[in-house]
Design a protein around this motif. Structure first.
Motif, PDB file in Angstrom:
ATOM      1  N   ALA A  51       5.124  -5.525  -6.606  1.00 53.90           N
ATOM      2  CA  ALA A  51       5.855  -6.347  -7.573  1.00 53.90           C
ATOM      3  C   ALA A  51       5.339  -7.782  -7.615  1.00 53.90           C
ATOM      4  N   GLU A  52       4.853  -8.270  -6.466  1.00 57.45           N
ATOM      5  CA  GLU A  52       4.466  -9.675  -6.366  1.00 57.45           C
ATOM      6  C   GLU A  52       3.006  -9.935  -6.743  1.00 57.45           C
ATOM      7  N   VAL A  53       2.119  -8.936  -6.520  1.00 59.70           N
ATOM      8  CA  VAL A  53       0.682  -9.152  -6.727  1.00 59.70           C
ATOM      9  C   VAL A  53       0.105  -7.989  -7.537  1.00 59.70           C
ATOM     10  N   ASP A  54      -0.721  -8.321  -8.525  1.00 55.38           N
ATOM     11  CA  ASP A  54      -1.254  -7.320  -9.454  1.00 55.38           C
ATOM     12  C   ASP A  54      -2.538  -6.695  -8.900  1.00 55.38           C
ATOM     13  N   VAL A  55      -2.362  -5.824  -7.897  1.00 55.61           N
ATOM     14  CA  VAL A  55      -3.506  -5.147  -7.279  1.00 55.61           C
ATOM     15  C   VAL A  55      -3.188  -3.662  -7.135  1.00 55.61           C
ATOM     16  N   ASN A  56      -4.238  -2.875  -6.890  1.00 53.86           N
ATOM     17  CA  ASN A  56      -4.079  -1.484  -6.473  1.00 53.86           C
ATOM     18  C   ASN A  56      -4.006  -1.435  -4.955  1.00 53.86           C
ATOM     19  N   ILE A  57      -3.276  -0.451  -4.422  1.00 53.44           N
ATOM     20  CA  ILE A  57      -3.138  -0.302  -2.977  1.00 53.44           C
ATOM     21  C   ILE A  57      -3.793   1.003  -2.511  1.00 53.44           C
ATOM     22  N   VAL A  58      -4.600   0.878  -1.467  1.00 51.67           N
ATOM     23  CA  VAL A  58      -5.044   2.029  -0.684  1.00 51.67           C
ATOM     24  C   VAL A  58      -4.194   2.024   0.582  1.00 51.67           C
TER      25      VAL A  58
END
Length: 296
Positions: A129-136
């Motif tokens: 919600a806070e940072v516009d990234v993809n997560i592995v």
């Protein structure tokens, strides 16, 4: 933001070279990355545990991320390690990576705190919600003291920004279960190096690989052989790699990785405290296991 990122090939979980002054040695870093690129890696994973992020200041982490970003080509995948013990700090580290230009981050459960699955779901939701990234996602319960459960993966299976899981429990059944349950949703990434070929067989098309710091050519060759369908040759190579990888997993992992790089003329310095030096016996054992690999 680039969603639905397809991970493939060997991506080194990069060591961080330190000079005699205990500062980051960026010239040695450049030599290392150049060697990896020539070996055939497909991307870069800085600031993981192999990179000793836990011993670095925030400014040093920023310098490492920026250096690797500047070195990377457009077709090479970038995945930043942004782990920390508290959600607030993970958000800060992840925002820093995103600002530098990383679309993807590798996130294990916050260490030491041993969150419940409900708390862990909330942790990842907050970061997304806070940072516009993809997560592995990164499952390494032996190191982090917390599992990434099927309950958690079920929760994120339809979220296009949770793109993969690096599975490092060392239990092949976990990899098989992930491959079976989340095909087409969460990519399986090999993280148990001594059974990397088994991971490939069960659908892992990428390998975030600490040992590639000291055996990059061999790791990339294993990946190539499997993709080419040369399974007998891949099996023979895995046998050659297996002893060295077992020794790595027996303790002093990062120290042995750095020593292995040194055996190839890639001097990346010592580890920072609390990690201490190898004994002469430990060096001799690992050098013997590396000999057939370096002879390739």
């Amino acid at each position: 933001m680039s969603f639905n990122v397809k991970l493939s090939g060997v991506m080194p979980a990069l060591v961080t070279p330190f000079g005699a002054d205990d500062k980051i040695d960026f010239k040695a870093f450049e030599n290392l990355l150049t060697h990896f690129r020539e070996a055939g890696v497909t991307g870069w994973v800085p600031n993981g545990s192999t990179g000793e992020y836990f011993s670095q200041s925030t400014e040093e982490r920023r310098q490492v991320l920026q250096f690797v970003k500047d070195f990377a080509r457009g077709d090479e995948v970038l995945i930043a390690g942004t782990n920390a013990p508290a959600t607030r700090e993970v958000i800060e580290q992840t925002a820093m990576a995103e600002e530098i230009g990383y679309d993807n981050v590798l996130l294990a459960p916050p260490f030491y705190t041993r969150p419940t699955q409900e708390e862990l779901i909330r942790h990842y939701e907050t970061v997304l919600a806070e940072v516009d990234v993809n997560i592995v996602l990164y499952s390494y319960p032996l190191k982090d003291g917390a599992d990434i459960s099927f309950e958690l993966m079920d929760h994120f299976a339809d979220n296009p920004r949770v793109i993969a899981i690096k599975e490092s429990s060392g239990v092949l059944q976990c990899a098989i279960d992930i491959a079976s349950r989340y095909e087409g949703k969460i990519q399986l990434v090999s993280g148990s190096d001594d059974i990397a070929l088994d991971f490939m067989f069960w659908g892992a098309e990428s390998w975030i690989c600490g040992p590639s710091n000291c055996m990059a050519k061999a790791c990339c060759e294993l990946d190539r052989l499997y993709r080419a369908g040369e399974l007998a040759s891949a099996k023979d190579l895995m046998k050659k790699l297996h002893r060295a990888m077992n020794i790595l997993e027996s303790g002093k992992f990062v120290q042995k990785i750095k020593f292995g790089a040194e055996l190839q003329g890639l001097n990346v310095g010592e580890c920072r405290a609390p990690l201490g030096p190898l004994t002469d016996a430990e060096k001799a054992e690992f050098a013997a296991a590396m000999k057939p690999i370096l002879a390739m």
